[in-house]
Enzyme design. Structure first.
Site, short mmCIF file in Angstrom:
data_model
loop_
_atom_site.label_atom_id
_atom_site.label_comp_id
_atom_site.label_asym_id
_atom_site.label_seq_id
_atom_site.Cartn_x
_atom_site.Cartn_y
_atom_site.Cartn_z
N SER A 43 0.79 -1.23 -0.05
CA SER A 43 0.03 -0.12 -0.01
C SER A 43 0.94 1.07 0.11
CB SER A 43 -0.92 -0.12 1.39
OG SER A 43 -1.51 -1.07 1.37
N CYS A 156 -9.70 -8.69 22.07
CA CYS A 156 -11.34 -8.14 22.16
C CYS A 156 -12.24 -8.78 22.88
CB CYS A 156 -11.79 -7.98 20.66
SG CYS A 156 -11.19 -9.55 19.61
N HIS A 273 -18.81 -9.30 19.98
CA HIS A 273 -18.55 -10.58 20.73
C HIS A 273 -19.30 -10.82 21.93
CE1 HIS A 273 -15.25 -10.93 18.20
NE2 HIS A 273 -14.13 -10.69 18.85
N ASN A 360 -16.29 -5.79 19.33
CA ASN A 360 -14.90 -6.20 19.05
C ASN A 360 -14.00 -5.11 18.60
OD1 ASN A 360 -16.72 -7.37 17.11
ND2 ASN A 360 -14.82 -7.60 16.15
N1 LIG Z 1 -10.24 -7.10 14.32
C1 LIG Z 1 -10.66 -6.95 15.74
O1 LIG Z 1 -11.63 -7.02 16.23
C2 LIG Z 1 -9.66 -6.92 16.47
C3 LIG Z 1 -9.77 -6.67 17.86
C4 LIG Z 1 -8.56 -6.69 18.71
C5 LIG Z 1 -7.30 -6.65 18.36
N2 LIG Z 1 -7.09 -6.92 16.88
C6 LIG Z 1 -5.74 -7.13 16.62
O2 LIG Z 1 -5.44 -5.94 16.11
C7 LIG Z 1 -4.51 -6.15 14.58
C8 LIG Z 1 -5.18 -5.83 13.47
O3 LIG Z 1 -6.21 -6.44 12.99
P1 LIG Z 1 -7.29 -6.49 11.97
O4 LIG Z 1 -8.45 -7.01 12.20
O5 LIG Z 1 -7.38 -4.86 11.72
O6 LIG Z 1 -6.24 -6.84 10.93
P2 LIG Z 1 -6.39 -6.78 9.06
O7 LIG Z 1 -7.84 -6.12 8.73
O8 LIG Z 1 -5.89 -7.86 8.45
O9 LIG Z 1 -5.42 -5.51 8.91
C9 LIG Z 1 -3.96 -5.54 9.11
C10 LIG Z 1 -3.10 -4.29 8.82
O10 LIG Z 1 -2.10 -4.62 8.69
C11 LIG Z 1 -1.08 -4.12 7.45
N3 LIG Z 1 -0.14 -5.05 7.33
C12 LIG Z 1 -0.03 -6.24 6.91
N4 LIG Z 1 1.12 -6.89 6.56
C13 LIG Z 1 1.96 -5.67 6.82
C14 LIG Z 1 3.45 -5.39 6.91
N5 LIG Z 1 4.31 -6.64 6.55
N6 LIG Z 1 4.10 -4.30 7.38
C15 LIG Z 1 3.09 -3.37 7.57
N7 LIG Z 1 1.72 -3.41 7.66
C16 LIG Z 1 1.25 -4.70 7.24
C17 LIG Z 1 -2.26 -4.13 6.46
O11 LIG Z 1 -1.95 -3.18 5.50
P3 LIG Z 1 -2.22 -3.63 3.73
O12 LIG Z 1 -3.66 -3.20 3.58
O13 LIG Z 1 -1.08 -2.78 3.12
O14 LIG Z 1 -2.22 -5.26 3.65
C18 LIG Z 1 -3.42 -3.78 7.23
O15 LIG Z 1 -3.49 -2.20 7.36
C19 LIG Z 1 -4.28 -7.58 14.96
O16 LIG Z 1 -2.81 -7.81 15.65
C20 LIG Z 1 -5.28 -8.24 15.69
O17 LIG Z 1 -5.08 -9.44 16.49
C21 LIG Z 1 -8.21 -7.11 16.00
#
Ligand SMILES: NC(=O)c1ccc[n+]([C@@H]2O[C@H](COP(=O)([O-])OP(=O)(O)OC[C@H]3O[C@@H](n4cnc5c(N)ncnc54)[C@H](OP(=O)(O)O)[C@@H]3O)[C@@H](O)[C@H]2O)c1
Length: 383
Positions: A43, A156, A273, A360
């Site tokens: 990106s 979460c 959740h 969440n």
């Molecule tokens: N979803 C939930 O409800 C939730 C709740 C609590 C905590 N979390 C935690 O929050 C974090 C993010 O979760 P998410 O659900 O938002 O995940 P996601 O939708 O998959 O988003 C991941 C993000 O990380 C970036 N990324 C991936 N590979 C990368 C790299 N090599 N270098 C730099 N950036 C990179 C992606 O960018 P690109 O678009 O460029 O690929 C995207 O912006 C995780 O650790 C998860 O465990 C999530």
């Protein structure tokens, strides 16, 4: 008191599920102004609107549409001008990236699991244990830092459960046993997450690592911080000072006195959740149902007392209808910043049981991070 000038902030993982909530919450924030956005190399070098599959029902804020997305490095994209950086990075990349920002004296508010177990890193659910910010000076002094630190918020589903548990402990003393069964939304797995072929018309009774996270994170969050005397390593200095060093350590709920068992399921819900929780108290005289209801209704957190911008008016909303809370009907209450509780009743095995619901992606992720940063500003940890 809001800062005299808005603090420049960055978001890592800005294009993702949690990242988009950060953008929404920070685009009109009274303390913070969006300054830098980071995501993967796929990106980087492109505008936010061209690389983001925007999934929220409200429109993408104008302020970010034409902002450039950068690699997640402290030396690019203006990150070094930020007073705070929020991280919504995947755990497989979050560890080293977040450490590099901390070493560059940039406070990091992380959603990833990587540093949650670190004995120097506070794991804070802002409606429960903002007092754990007090470990930050020790983290900085041991790492030789002046401004940088890492602060994590919880998983979460842990977040949704610890708020009502904290309310019970505040009123009735330590809990002895907690049994939890979760029904977790698909957005918890990020985008695109679980395949539609796997989740439609189905329940998946496994979420990797989730049960363990709920079980140990709850102990770190609900436990206190104790002062421990350590023998000074430097004998000469020890003799000169004539005393040992005092260090702060998390007490993990008095070294695991609280027993917790969690079972986690993925269900076909978009956001929110739900958890079915049974609890047993340590005290011999059990509270009445009415007393438990009042403990939930009257619970207040430090975030509310400080009246920071993201804090809910009520940390816990108690539902009287027998079929509530429900994800679709109740996840938006208090702008997704509270926990809903309902169906409090006696449990045939432990003492009582109830249902709780958390958004969440908001209180379970981005809202907690932002609220933690607001509290850190109020308490002078962000300068
Ligand atoms: N979803 C939930 O409800 C939730 C709740 C609590 C905590 N979390 C935690 O929050 C974090 C993010 O979760 P998410 O659900 O938002 O995940 P996601 O939708 O998959 O988003 C991941 C993000 O990380 C970036 N990324 C991936 N590979 C990368 C790299 N090599 N270098 C730099 N950036 C990179 C992606 O960018 P690109 O678009 O460029 O690929 C995207 O912006 C995780 O650790 C998860 O465990 C999530």
């Amino acid at each position: 008191m809001p800062p005299s000038e808005k603090i420049k902030v960055g978001v890592l993982g800005a294009t993702g599920t949690v990242g988009q909530r950060f953008i929404q919450l920070l685009s009109t924030h009274p303390y913070f102004v969006l300054h830098s956005l980071g995501a993967s190399a796929r990106s980087a070098g492109q505008t936010y609107s061209s690389v983001t599959r925007w999934k929220l029902s409200s429109p993408m804020p104008e302020i970010v549409r034409d902002m450039m997305v950068h690699e997640c490095r402290p030396d690019v994209g203006g990150f070094d001008e930020c007073g705070v950086v929020f991280s919504g990075l995947d755990h497989d990349v979050a560890g080293e990236i977040e450490e590099s920002f901390r070493s560059s004296e940039i406070p990091i508010f992380s959603n990833a699991k990587n540093h949650r177990r670190d004995p120097l890193v506070p794991l804070i659910v802002p409606l429960v244990n903002s007092s754990h910010l007090s470990i930050i000076p020790q983290q900085q002094s041991l790492l030789g830092l002046k401004k940088g630190f890492i602060l994590c918020n919880a998983n979460c589903s842990t977040t949704g459960v610890v708020v009502p548990l904290a309310a019970l402990e505040k009123s009735f003393g330590p809990l002895k046993t907690v049994m939890i069964t979760t029904l977790q939304a698909i957005s918890g797995a990020g985008y695109p997450g679980v395949s539609s072929m796997d989740i439609m018309d189905n329940v998946v009774p496994f979420i990797g690592g989730e049960e363990e996270k709920i079980e140990w994170e709850t102990l770190k969050i609900l436990g206190g911080i104790k002062q421990v005397e350590h023998q000074n390593q430097n004998q000469n200095q020890n003799l000169k000072n004539g005393k040992n060093e005092t260090k702060l350590e998390f007490d993990y709920h008095q070294e695991n006195k609280l027993k917790i068992s969690a079972q986690c399921n993925r269900v076909p819900v978009l956001d929110g959740h739900l958890s079915c929780v049974s609890v047993e108290f340590s005290q011999n005289v059990k509270p009445t149902l009415k007393e438990i209801e009042n403990a939930f209704k009257n619970y207040t957190s430090e975030a509310q007392e400080l009246n920071v911008p993201s804090s809910p008016k009520r940390s816990i909303i108690l539902h009287e209808n027998q079929d509530r809370p429900q994800p679709r009907l109740d996840r938006d209450l208090e702008n997704g910043a509270c926990v809903s509780v309902g169906r409090i009743r006696e449990c045939g095995v432990l003492d009582f049981k109830f249902i709780c619901l958390v958004d969440n992606v908001r209180l379970g992720a981005a809202t907690s991070s932002v609220m933690n940063a607001e509290i850190a500003v109020e308490k002078g940890y962000v300068r």
